[in-house]
Scaffold this motif. Structure first.
Motif, PDB file in Angstrom:
ATOM      1  N   ASP A  28     -17.309   1.824   8.541  1.00 17.02           N
ATOM      2  CA  ASP A  28     -17.015   2.524   9.797  1.00 17.02           C
ATOM      3  C   ASP A  28     -15.842   3.491   9.660  1.00 17.02           C
ATOM      4  OD1 ASP A  28     -19.049   1.073  11.082  1.00 17.02           O
ATOM      5  OD2 ASP A  28     -17.677  -0.584  11.522  1.00 17.02           O
ATOM      6  N   GLY A  29     -15.587   3.963   8.427  1.00 17.03           N
ATOM      7  CA  GLY A  29     -14.500   4.915   8.215  1.00 17.03           C
ATOM      8  C   GLY A  29     -13.111   4.324   8.339  1.00 17.03           C
ATOM      9  N   ASP A  30     -12.993   3.002   8.342  1.00 15.23           N
ATOM     10  CA  ASP A  30     -11.702   2.329   8.530  1.00 15.23           C
ATOM     11  C   ASP A  30     -10.910   2.351   7.220  1.00 15.23           C
ATOM     12  OD1 ASP A  30      -9.590   0.787   9.285  1.00 15.23           O
ATOM     13  OD2 ASP A  30     -10.720  -1.089   9.475  1.00 15.23           O
ATOM     14  N   ILE A  31      -9.766   3.049   7.225  1.00 15.45           N
ATOM     15  CA  ILE A  31      -8.963   3.161   6.009  1.00 15.45           C
ATOM     16  C   ILE A  31      -7.888   2.080   5.915  1.00 15.45           C
ATOM     17  CG2 ILE A  31      -9.339   5.660   6.028  1.00 15.45           C
ATOM     18  CD1 ILE A  31      -6.389   5.993   6.777  1.00 15.45           C
ATOM     19  N   THR A  32      -7.945   1.093   6.815  1.00 13.80           N
ATOM     20  CA  THR A  32      -6.954   0.018   6.806  1.00 13.80           C
ATOM     21  C   THR A  32      -6.818  -0.668   5.454  1.00 13.80           C
ATOM     22  OG1 THR A  32      -7.280  -0.394   9.177  1.00 13.80           O
ATOM     23  CG2 THR A  32      -6.264  -2.151   7.890  1.00 13.80           C
ATOM     24  N   PRO A  33      -7.924  -0.985   4.734  1.00 11.25           N
ATOM     25  CA  PRO A  33      -7.762  -1.637   3.427  1.00 11.25           C
ATOM     26  C   PRO A  33      -6.931  -0.822   2.445  1.00 11.25           C
ATOM     27  CG  PRO A  33     -10.029  -1.834   4.187  1.00 11.25           C
ATOM     28  CD  PRO A  33      -9.351  -0.896   5.133  1.00 11.25           C
ATOM     29  N   LEU A  34      -7.059   0.503   2.450  1.00  8.13           N
ATOM     30  CA  LEU A  34      -6.258   1.348   1.562  1.00  8.13           C
ATOM     31  C   LEU A  34      -4.790   1.304   1.962  1.00  8.13           C
ATOM     32  CD1 LEU A  34      -8.525   4.533   1.253  1.00  8.13           C
ATOM     33  CD2 LEU A  34      -8.324   2.652  -0.363  1.00  8.13           C
ATOM     34  N   LYS A  35      -4.528   1.440   3.262  1.00  8.95           N
ATOM     35  CA  LYS A  35      -3.141   1.412   3.729  1.00  8.95           C
ATOM     36  C   LYS A  35      -2.479   0.082   3.385  1.00  8.95           C
ATOM     37  CE  LYS A  35      -3.606   2.178   8.080  1.00  8.95           C
ATOM     38  NZ  LYS A  35      -3.157   2.327   9.483  1.00  8.95           N
ATOM     39  N   GLU A  36      -3.184  -1.006   3.631  1.00 10.37           N
ATOM     40  CA  GLU A  36      -2.597  -2.327   3.397  1.00 10.37           C
ATOM     41  C   GLU A  36      -2.296  -2.556   1.921  1.00 10.37           C
ATOM     42  OE1 GLU A  36      -5.325  -5.065   5.168  1.00 10.37           O
ATOM     43  OE2 GLU A  36      -4.438  -4.877   7.174  1.00 10.37           O
ATOM     44  N   GLU A  37      -3.154  -2.039   1.056  1.00 10.93           N
ATOM     45  CA  GLU A  37      -2.898  -2.227  -0.380  1.00 10.93           C
ATOM     46  C   GLU A  37      -1.660  -1.448  -0.822  1.00 10.93           C
ATOM     47  OE1 GLU A  37      -5.159  -1.776  -4.710  1.00 10.93           O
ATOM     48  OE2 GLU A  37      -6.329  -1.766  -2.844  1.00 10.93           O
ATOM     49  N   VAL A  38      -1.516  -0.212  -0.333  1.00  9.78           N
ATOM     50  CA  VAL A  38      -0.342   0.585  -0.685  1.00  9.78           C
ATOM     51  C   VAL A  38       0.915  -0.030  -0.067  1.00  9.78           C
ATOM     52  CG1 VAL A  38       0.772   2.833  -0.453  1.00  9.78           C
ATOM     53  CG2 VAL A  38      -1.657   2.700  -0.991  1.00  9.78           C
ATOM     54  N   GLN A  39       0.820  -0.506   1.166  1.00 16.03           N
ATOM     55  CA  GLN A  39       1.960  -1.171   1.796  1.00 16.03           C
ATOM     56  C   GLN A  39       2.372  -2.413   1.016  1.00 16.03           C
ATOM     57  OE1 GLN A  39       0.865  -1.908   5.885  1.00 16.03           O
ATOM     58  NE2 GLN A  39       0.627   0.274   6.352  1.00 16.03           N
ATOM     59  N   LYS A  40       1.399  -3.122   0.510  1.00 13.95           N
ATOM     60  CA  LYS A  40       1.709  -4.309  -0.294  1.00 13.95           C
ATOM     61  C   LYS A  40       2.455  -3.922  -1.572  1.00 13.95           C
ATOM     62  CE  LYS A  40      -0.336  -8.433  -2.408  1.00 13.95           C
ATOM     63  NZ  LYS A  40       0.411  -8.297  -3.679  1.00 13.95           N
ATOM     64  N   GLN A  41       2.075  -2.804  -2.183  1.00 10.43           N
ATOM     65  CA  GLN A  41       2.780  -2.328  -3.367  1.00 10.43           C
ATOM     66  C   GLN A  41       4.246  -2.055  -3.039  1.00 10.43           C
ATOM     67  OE1 GLN A  41       0.614   1.127  -4.636  1.00 10.43           O
ATOM     68  NE2 GLN A  41      -1.132  -0.032  -5.420  1.00 10.43           N
ATOM     69  N   ILE A  42       4.483  -1.415  -1.905  1.00  6.36           N
ATOM     70  CA  ILE A  42       5.856  -1.116  -1.492  1.00  6.36           C
ATOM     71  C   ILE A  42       6.641  -2.409  -1.281  1.00  6.36           C
ATOM     72  CG2 ILE A  42       7.258  -0.156   0.380  1.00  6.36           C
ATOM     73  CD1 ILE A  42       5.083   1.973   0.760  1.00  6.36           C
ATOM     74  N   LYS A  43       6.038  -3.352  -0.565  1.00  5.14           N
ATOM     75  CA  LYS A  43       6.710  -4.625  -0.299  1.00  5.14           C
ATOM     76  C   LYS A  43       7.004  -5.380  -1.601  1.00  5.14           C
ATOM     77  CE  LYS A  43       4.558  -5.226   4.260  1.00  5.14           C
ATOM     78  NZ  LYS A  43       3.612  -6.049   5.056  1.00  5.14           N
ATOM     79  N   ASP A  44       6.058  -5.371  -2.520  1.00  3.67           N
ATOM     80  CA  ASP A  44       6.260  -6.067  -3.796  1.00  3.67           C
ATOM     81  C   ASP A  44       7.413  -5.455  -4.579  1.00  3.67           C
ATOM     82  OD1 ASP A  44       4.204  -7.778  -3.226  1.00  3.67           O
ATOM     83  OD2 ASP A  44       2.727  -6.793  -4.514  1.00  3.67           O
ATOM     84  N   ASP A  45       7.524  -4.122  -4.537  1.00  8.21           N
ATOM     85  CA  ASP A  45       8.615  -3.452  -5.261  1.00  8.21           C
ATOM     86  C   ASP A  45       9.974  -3.805  -4.655  1.00  8.21           C
ATOM     87  OD1 ASP A  45       7.099  -2.232  -7.197  1.00  8.21           O
ATOM     88  OD2 ASP A  45       6.827  -0.372  -6.079  1.00  8.21           O
ATOM     89  N   TYR A  46      10.058  -3.825  -3.330  1.00 11.74           N
ATOM     90  CA  TYR A  46      11.313  -4.203  -2.687  1.00 11.74           C
ATOM     91  C   TYR A  46      11.648  -5.671  -2.949  1.00 11.74           C
ATOM     92  CZ  TYR A  46      12.384  -0.008   0.023  1.00 11.74           C
ATOM     93  OH  TYR A  46      12.755   1.257   0.394  1.00 11.74           O
ATOM     94  N   GLN A  47      10.629  -6.501  -2.947  1.00 14.14           N
ATOM     95  CA  GLN A  47      10.840  -7.922  -3.226  1.00 14.14           C
ATOM     96  C   GLN A  47      11.470  -8.112  -4.599  1.00 14.14           C
ATOM     97  OE1 GLN A  47      10.140 -10.543  -1.132  1.00 14.14           O
ATOM     98  NE2 GLN A  47      10.812 -12.077  -2.617  1.00 14.14           N
ATOM     99  N   LYS A  48      10.923  -7.433  -5.613  1.00 11.64           N
ATOM    100  CA  LYS A  48      11.416  -7.573  -6.981  1.00 11.64           C
ATOM    101  C   LYS A  48      12.803  -6.970  -7.140  1.00 11.64           C
ATOM    102  CE  LYS A  48       6.745  -7.429  -8.973  1.00 11.64           C
ATOM    103  NZ  LYS A  48       5.798  -6.610  -9.791  1.00 11.64           N
ATOM    104  N   LYS A  49      13.034  -5.821  -6.507  1.00  6.97           N
ATOM    105  CA  LYS A  49      14.289  -5.094  -6.724  1.00  6.97           C
ATOM    106  C   LYS A  49      15.457  -5.652  -5.910  1.00  6.97           C
ATOM    107  CE  LYS A  49      16.213  -0.404  -6.843  1.00  6.97           C
ATOM    108  NZ  LYS A  49      16.507  -0.376  -8.288  1.00  6.97           N
ATOM    109  N   TYR A  50      15.183  -6.117  -4.690  1.00  8.06           N
ATOM    110  CA  TYR A  50      16.271  -6.493  -3.801  1.00  8.06           C
ATOM    111  C   TYR A  50      16.286  -7.966  -3.380  1.00  8.06           C
ATOM    112  CZ  TYR A  50      17.185  -1.506  -3.351  1.00  8.06           C
ATOM    113  OH  TYR A  50      17.484  -0.202  -3.621  1.00  8.06           O
TER     114      TYR A  50
END
Length: 217
Positions: A174-196
């Motif tokens: 249905d054109g829902d791009i939520t899975p792409l956004k959530e995966e990229v957001q998870k990458q950001i969160k994982d990087d902050y988790q490791k760094k800080y």
């Protein structure tokens, strides 16, 4: 005499079929419908987001069927950009050195009382689509070919994906791009988790992702 006439008709039919094949008629194969929205996330950057303040790019491709075997493509490219990190307990934080004033960067580590900086991470989604001429594609035997450069996308029916080398386009229901956004957001969160967080520098209380660009006209 009758048998000879039948053989002649068969040879004529075979000759006509051969002409059609050689002329290209009927060579496009099946007419699998590839219309819809597809997407993928670009290969991870060599430098992580803390060096350039951007997330990986994710791509949203809309394929529209025009004829039995031809399509047009519309592509949108997105990246998250940092909007700065908010220091939530600045007033309650007592720096080890009272003469230090954190005006630009946030402290990394606990204060004299062992209290970590409480931080809110803020990102904004950006439309980074480049300028390019509209693309068309042609299907032959469940393979999509980009008319401009001949790039091939093979359909994987088992996973419902279009594959071209390392690029794997996932169908977005249905054109829902939520899975792409959530995966990229998870990458950001994982990087902050490791760094800080894992290094006991910050206590990250929330992540804010501004997606207003998706609703702007």
């Amino acid at each position: 005499m009758k048998t000879k006439r039948q053989v002649t008709y068969m040879l004529m039919a075979l000759a006509m079929a051969l002409i059609l094949v050689l002329s290209g008629c009927g060579s496009l194969g099946s007419s699998q419908d590839f219309s819809g929205t597809w997407g993928y996330i670009g290969a991870p950057q060599k430098n992580n987001l803390f060096n350039n303040d951007f997330s990986d790019t994710f791509y949203v491709i809309t394929i529209e069927k025009k004829t039995e075997h031809t399509y047009t493509i519309d592509s949108k490219d997105y990246r998250y950009r940092t909007e700065g990190d908010s220091w939530l307990n600045r007033d309650a934080y007592t720096p080890p050195n009272p003469y230090i004033r954190y005006m630009v960067s946030l402290p990394e580590g606990p204060d004299v009382n062992g209290v970590l900086p409480n931080v809110s991470v803020n990102y904004k989604l950006m439309d980074v689509t480049g300028k390019s001429a509209p693309l068309t594609m042609t299907e032959r035997d469940n393979v999509l070919y980009v008319d401009k450069n001949g790039l091939e996308y093979t359909y994987d029916s088992k996973n419902d994906t279009l594959v071209s080398g390392s690029i794997v386009l996932q169908r977005l229901k249905d054109g829902d791009i939520t899975p792409l956004k959530e995966e990229v957001q998870k990458q950001i969160k994982d990087d902050y988790q490791k760094k800080y967080v894992d290094t006991n520098k910050w206590n990250i209380t929330q992540y804010n992702f501004n997606d207003d660009v998706l609703t702007q006209k």
